[in-house]
Design a protein around this motif. Structure first.
Motif, PDB file in Angstrom:
ATOM      1  N   UNK A   1      24.276  20.773   9.855  1.00  0.00           N
ATOM      2  CA  UNK A   1      24.094  19.382   9.426  1.00  0.00           C
ATOM      3  C   UNK A   1      24.023  18.451  10.623  1.00  0.00           C
ATOM      4  N   UNK A   2      24.858  18.719  11.625  1.00  0.00           N
ATOM      5  CA  UNK A   2      24.828  17.883  12.825  1.00  0.00           C
ATOM      6  C   UNK A   2      23.484  18.020  13.543  1.00  0.00           C
ATOM      7  N   UNK A   3      22.995  19.254  13.640  1.00  0.00           N
ATOM      8  CA  UNK A   3      21.703  19.481  14.291  1.00  0.00           C
ATOM      9  C   UNK A   3      20.594  18.796  13.504  1.00  0.00           C
ATOM     10  N   UNK A   4      20.640  18.953  12.186  1.00  0.00           N
ATOM     11  CA  UNK A   4      19.623  18.297  11.345  1.00  0.00           C
ATOM     12  C   UNK A   4      19.690  16.790  11.499  1.00  0.00           C
TER      13      UNK A   4
ATOM     14  N   UNK B   1      18.237  15.917  14.832  1.00  0.00           N
ATOM     15  CA  UNK B   1      16.783  16.099  14.763  1.00  0.00           C
ATOM     16  C   UNK B   1      16.131  14.946  13.993  1.00  0.00           C
ATOM     17  N   UNK B   2      16.755  14.565  12.910  1.00  0.00           N
ATOM     18  CA  UNK B   2      16.221  13.438  12.119  1.00  0.00           C
ATOM     19  C   UNK B   2      16.271  12.160  12.940  1.00  0.00           C
ATOM     20  N   UNK B   3      17.378  11.957  13.694  1.00  0.00           N
ATOM     21  CA  UNK B   3      17.477  10.764  14.543  1.00  0.00           C
ATOM     22  C   UNK B   3      16.379  10.769  15.612  1.00  0.00           C
ATOM     23  N   UNK B   4      16.148  11.936  16.205  1.00  0.00           N
ATOM     24  CA  UNK B   4      15.110  12.028  17.233  1.00  0.00           C
ATOM     25  C   UNK B   4      13.727  11.761  16.635  1.00  0.00           C
TER      26      UNK B   4
END
Length: 102
Positions: free
Chosen positions: A76-79, A82-85
């Motif tokens: 979830x943190x990676x997602x 990734x969404x923020x990026x």
């Protein structure tokens, strides 16, 4: 003669009382008690082994659940990162497009 008969009777009775093996019902009862005790100990050992195995399995399951939960949180943190990026990249593209049109 009567004294000899009395002596033989007393000797026979006393030798039977002290030297005779235990009666069959007492032996059978002891044998049954031994069988029960051995079977009971075996069952207790099996129950103890089963409980130990269940404890080990539940610990492993708990550790697996914790690891899976950690993986889910990390995912979830990676997602989220990734969404923020992606959002930041889109914003920068939009800003660049707006600047070109002005």
């Amino acid at each position: 003669m009567l004294l000899w008969v009395f002596f033989l009777v007393v000797l026979t009775l006393s030798s039977d009382a002290h030297c005779s093996p235990p009666s069959l019902p007492l032996r059978t009862r002891r044998y049954a008690d031994a069988i029960f005790t051995n079977s009971y100990r075996k069952v207790l050992g099996q129950l103890s082994a089963r409980k130990l195995l269940q404890d080990i399995m539940s610990r492993q399951q708990g550790e697996q659940n914790q690891e899976q939960g950690a993986r889910v949180r990390l995912g979830r943190q990676v997602e989220s990162m990734w969404a923020d990026q992606k959002q930041m990249a889109l914003e920068s593209v939009l800003v660049a497009l707006l600047q070109k049109h002005r």
